[in-house]
Design a protein around this motif. Sequence first.
Motif, PDB file in Angstrom:
ATOM      1  N   ILE A 199       0.844  -1.203  -0.187  1.00 36.13           N
ATOM      2  CA  ILE A 199      -0.193   0.004   0.043  1.00 36.13           C
ATOM      3  C   ILE A 199       0.899   1.354  -0.156  1.00 36.13           C
ATOM      4  N   LEU A 200       1.750   1.329   0.838  1.00 31.67           N
ATOM      5  CA  LEU A 200       2.792   2.569   1.008  1.00 31.67           C
ATOM      6  C   LEU A 200       3.563   2.547  -0.428  1.00 31.67           C
ATOM      7  N   LEU A 201       3.982   1.452  -0.795  1.00 34.03           N
ATOM      8  CA  LEU A 201       4.763   1.722  -2.229  1.00 34.03           C
ATOM      9  C   LEU A 201       3.813   2.374  -3.305  1.00 34.03           C
ATOM     10  N   LEU A 202       2.459   1.780  -3.409  1.00 38.29           N
ATOM     11  CA  LEU A 202       1.448   2.013  -4.450  1.00 38.29           C
ATOM     12  C   LEU A 202       1.276   3.650  -4.239  1.00 38.29           C
ATOM     13  N   LEU A 203       0.980   4.067  -3.029  1.00 39.98           N
ATOM     14  CA  LEU A 203       0.835   5.411  -2.807  1.00 39.98           C
ATOM     15  C   LEU A 203       2.102   6.278  -3.223  1.00 39.98           C
ATOM     16  N   GLY A 204       3.331   5.708  -2.790  1.00 38.83           N
ATOM     17  CA  GLY A 204       4.240   6.337  -3.153  1.00 38.83           C
ATOM     18  C   GLY A 204       4.712   6.526  -4.644  1.00 38.83           C
ATOM     19  N   ALA A 205       4.342   5.432  -5.497  1.00 39.83           N
ATOM     20  CA  ALA A 205       4.406   5.508  -6.948  1.00 39.83           C
ATOM     21  C   ALA A 205       3.485   6.404  -7.361  1.00 39.83           C
ATOM     22  N   ALA A 206       2.228   6.585  -6.752  1.00 37.20           N
ATOM     23  CA  ALA A 206       1.248   7.590  -7.469  1.00 37.20           C
ATOM     24  C   ALA A 206       1.732   9.183  -7.068  1.00 37.20           C
TER      25      ALA A 206
ATOM     26  N   ARG B 161      -4.344  10.126 -14.614  1.00 41.74           N
ATOM     27  CA  ARG B 161      -4.822   9.032 -14.791  1.00 41.74           C
ATOM     28  C   ARG B 161      -4.090   7.571 -14.224  1.00 41.74           C
ATOM     29  N   ALA B 162      -2.674   7.864 -14.186  1.00 37.91           N
ATOM     30  CA  ALA B 162      -1.882   6.842 -13.595  1.00 37.91           C
ATOM     31  C   ALA B 162      -1.966   6.627 -12.078  1.00 37.91           C
ATOM     32  N   ALA B 163      -1.924   8.062 -11.633  1.00 32.54           N
ATOM     33  CA  ALA B 163      -1.990   8.051 -10.269  1.00 32.54           C
ATOM     34  C   ALA B 163      -3.435   7.779  -9.647  1.00 32.54           C
ATOM     35  N   ALA B 164      -4.297   8.088 -10.572  1.00 35.39           N
ATOM     36  CA  ALA B 164      -5.781   7.517  -9.657  1.00 35.39           C
ATOM     37  C   ALA B 164      -5.698   6.001  -9.807  1.00 35.39           C
ATOM     38  N   GLY B 165      -5.082   5.528 -10.961  1.00 35.26           N
ATOM     39  CA  GLY B 165      -5.137   4.162 -10.858  1.00 35.26           C
ATOM     40  C   GLY B 165      -4.321   3.209  -9.708  1.00 35.26           C
ATOM     41  N   LEU B 166      -3.051   3.818  -9.387  1.00 31.57           N
ATOM     42  CA  LEU B 166      -2.500   3.546  -8.328  1.00 31.57           C
ATOM     43  C   LEU B 166      -3.152   3.693  -7.074  1.00 31.57           C
ATOM     44  N   GLY B 167      -3.719   4.765  -6.936  1.00 27.95           N
ATOM     45  CA  GLY B 167      -4.459   5.170  -5.849  1.00 27.95           C
ATOM     46  C   GLY B 167      -5.774   3.920  -5.646  1.00 27.95           C
ATOM     47  N   LEU B 168      -6.431   3.436  -6.637  1.00 29.70           N
ATOM     48  CA  LEU B 168      -7.399   2.774  -6.606  1.00 29.70           C
ATOM     49  C   LEU B 168      -6.923   1.422  -6.168  1.00 29.70           C
ATOM     50  N   LEU B 169      -5.545   0.941  -6.612  1.00 30.69           N
ATOM     51  CA  LEU B 169      -5.081  -0.401  -6.402  1.00 30.69           C
ATOM     52  C   LEU B 169      -4.632  -0.321  -4.716  1.00 30.69           C
ATOM     53  N   ALA B 170      -4.249   0.656  -4.259  1.00 26.22           N
ATOM     54  CA  ALA B 170      -3.889   0.802  -3.096  1.00 26.22           C
ATOM     55  C   ALA B 170      -5.306   0.787  -2.011  1.00 26.22           C
ATOM     56  N   LEU B 171      -6.317   1.563  -2.647  1.00 25.14           N
ATOM     57  CA  LEU B 171      -7.458   1.516  -1.836  1.00 25.14           C
ATOM     58  C   LEU B 171      -7.949  -0.037  -1.679  1.00 25.14           C
TER      59      LEU B 171
END
Length: 121
Positions: A18-25, A40-50
């Motif tokens: 989760i922390l890595l996905l949010l950091g990547a976003a 779009r990419a940051a929203a996708g990574l945020g949804l994966l973390a969610l």
Amino acid sequence: MLGQFDIRGVNVLDVLSILLLLGAAGAVLSRGRGTAWAKRAAAGLGLLALARFGGMLALQWMLWDAGTPLALKARTYGWVQGGLWLVNTAGLVLLVLAVLKGRAPQAPAQPAEPYSSAQTG
């Protein structure tokens, strides 16, 4: 249920992902300077973390809520997992769209004056 990387049912690797996905976003947003593909990419990574976070919360509820009957827990957990699958899929779709659309091709820079007029002047 509690394995090598679990602390009271919370998987440490889930928290790290989760922390890595949010950091990547955050990195994508800062490097993309707010362009459409970066959002779009940051929203996708945020949804994966969610989705990972929701899965972790659902598992905690399953493990530690003693007041709910097991049959209701199992049915609710199945519905929650289905919803998390949809969130995860939406995140992946946004990432694929960000990669496929990518950065818009830049038009080649035109000189201030055409070559022929600069030579004749």
